[in-house]
Design a protein around this motif. Structure first.
Motif, short mmCIF file in Angstrom:
data_model
loop_
_atom_site.label_atom_id
_atom_site.label_comp_id
_atom_site.label_asym_id
_atom_site.label_seq_id
_atom_site.Cartn_x
_atom_site.Cartn_y
_atom_site.Cartn_z
N LEU A 24 0.79 -1.24 0.00
CA LEU A 24 0.00 0.00 0.00
C LEU A 24 0.83 1.28 0.00
N LYS A 25 2.11 1.20 -0.31
CA LYS A 25 2.98 2.36 -0.22
C LYS A 25 2.65 3.47 -1.22
N ASP A 26 1.75 3.23 -2.16
CA ASP A 26 1.32 4.26 -3.10
C ASP A 26 -0.04 4.85 -2.73
N ASN A 27 -0.58 4.46 -1.60
CA ASN A 27 -1.88 4.93 -1.15
C ASN A 27 -1.67 6.03 -0.10
N TYR A 28 -2.04 7.26 -0.45
CA TYR A 28 -1.75 8.38 0.46
C TYR A 28 -2.50 8.27 1.79
N ARG A 29 -3.71 7.71 1.79
CA ARG A 29 -4.44 7.55 3.06
C ARG A 29 -3.71 6.57 3.97
N PHE A 30 -3.23 5.48 3.39
CA PHE A 30 -2.46 4.50 4.16
C PHE A 30 -1.19 5.16 4.72
N LEU A 31 -0.47 5.89 3.87
CA LEU A 31 0.77 6.54 4.31
C LEU A 31 0.50 7.55 5.42
N PHE A 32 -0.62 8.27 5.32
CA PHE A 32 -0.97 9.22 6.38
C PHE A 32 -1.22 8.48 7.70
N VAL A 62 3.43 13.00 0.75
CA VAL A 62 3.30 14.41 0.34
C VAL A 62 3.06 14.58 -1.17
N PRO A 63 3.82 13.90 -2.04
CA PRO A 63 3.56 14.09 -3.48
C PRO A 63 2.24 13.48 -3.95
N LEU A 64 1.63 12.64 -3.12
CA LEU A 64 0.41 11.94 -3.51
C LEU A 64 -0.86 12.64 -3.02
N SER A 65 -0.71 13.64 -2.16
CA SER A 65 -1.87 14.26 -1.53
C SER A 65 -1.64 15.76 -1.34
N SER A 66 -2.72 16.51 -1.34
CA SER A 66 -2.62 17.94 -1.05
C SER A 66 -3.11 18.25 0.37
N LEU A 119 3.01 6.18 13.63
CA LEU A 119 4.42 6.25 14.04
C LEU A 119 4.67 7.49 14.90
N ASN A 120 4.07 8.62 14.53
CA ASN A 120 4.18 9.84 15.33
C ASN A 120 3.65 9.60 16.74
N LYS A 121 2.46 9.03 16.82
CA LYS A 121 1.81 8.81 18.12
C LYS A 121 2.55 7.79 18.97
N SER A 122 3.34 6.91 18.33
CA SER A 122 4.10 5.92 19.10
C SER A 122 5.55 6.37 19.31
N GLY A 123 5.84 7.64 19.00
CA GLY A 123 7.14 8.21 19.32
C GLY A 123 8.25 7.90 18.33
N GLN A 124 7.91 7.41 17.16
CA GLN A 124 8.91 7.09 16.13
C GLN A 124 8.95 8.23 15.11
N TYR A 125 9.48 9.36 15.54
CA TYR A 125 9.36 10.61 14.80
C TYR A 125 10.11 10.62 13.47
N LYS A 126 11.32 10.13 13.44
CA LYS A 126 12.08 10.12 12.19
C LYS A 126 11.43 9.19 11.16
N LYS A 127 11.04 8.01 11.60
CA LYS A 127 10.41 7.07 10.68
C LYS A 127 9.06 7.62 10.21
N SER A 128 8.35 8.28 11.11
CA SER A 128 7.08 8.91 10.75
C SER A 128 7.29 9.92 9.62
N ASN A 129 8.31 10.76 9.76
CA ASN A 129 8.58 11.74 8.70
C ASN A 129 8.95 11.07 7.38
N ASP A 130 9.71 10.00 7.46
CA ASP A 130 10.06 9.29 6.23
C ASP A 130 8.80 8.82 5.50
N ILE A 131 7.87 8.23 6.25
CA ILE A 131 6.64 7.71 5.65
C ILE A 131 5.76 8.87 5.17
N LEU A 132 5.61 9.89 5.99
CA LEU A 132 4.76 11.02 5.60
C LEU A 132 5.30 11.74 4.37
N MET A 133 6.62 11.84 4.27
CA MET A 133 7.20 12.50 3.09
C MET A 133 6.92 11.71 1.81
N GLU A 134 6.71 10.42 1.93
CA GLU A 134 6.32 9.63 0.77
C GLU A 134 4.89 9.96 0.34
#
Length: 159
Positions: free
Chosen positions: A28-36, A59-63, A42-57
């Motif tokens: 599901l890595k191309d599904n922006y809802r899944f990535l969000f 960003v180009p798929l969603s406004s 990840l943010n809520k579980s304290g994995q901030y860097k990994k959260s940003n990595d996933i969220l940045m993926e």
């Protein structure tokens, strides 16, 4: 199935969600809802860097500016304040009729003790014309008024 994992996310079991979504990620890595959802979990579980990595993926798929709000929150927790500020500003630029990114900027400026910018942002929040009034926007405006009163009181007491 996806519905089962979404149920876990909706029940705010973010640690379990982050583990389960890691399994789904290759599919599901191309599904922006899944990535969000994955990035938010990840943010809520304290994995901030990994959260940003996933969220940045996502960003180009969603406004959706919420991607940048959570990215900013991650940077805030990582004490990367300049990046947090940039992220909140980007969220506002995407949808300039939303109050929340301005509120996050005000809170950031308070965190870093930039009272001048905090007061400027609080004034912007107070004068902001919201399209849809809600308890959340009312609370943000009330908090902004409190910030102004607090710092004006401190200014007066200095003389």
């Amino acid at each position: 199935t996806r519905k089962t994992f979404r149920f876990i996310y909706n029940n705010q079991d973010y640690i379990k969600t982050s583990h389960e979504y890691a399994i789904l990620y290759p599919v599901l890595k191309d599904n922006y809802r899944f990535l969000f959802e994955y990035g938010h979990a990840l943010n809520k579980s304290g994995q901030y860097k990994k959260s940003n990595d996933i969220l940045m993926e996502g960003v180009p798929l969603s406004s959706d500016p919420m991607f940048y709000n959570i990215i900013g929150n991650n940077y805030l927790m990582l004490r990367e304040y300049h990046h947090a500020e940039d992220s909140y500003k980007q969220a506002f630029n995407i949808l300039p009729n939303r109050l929340y990114p301005l509120y996050l900027l005000m809170k950031l400026y308070i965190t870093i003790n930039d009272t001048n910018e905090a007061v400027k942002m609080a004034e912007k929040i107070i004068s902001f014309k919201v399209k849809v009034k809600s308890s959340a926007t009312s609370n943000m405006k009330t908090e902004a008024k409190d910030i102004i009163l607090k710092y004006k009181k401190n200014e007066i007491s200095l003389y």
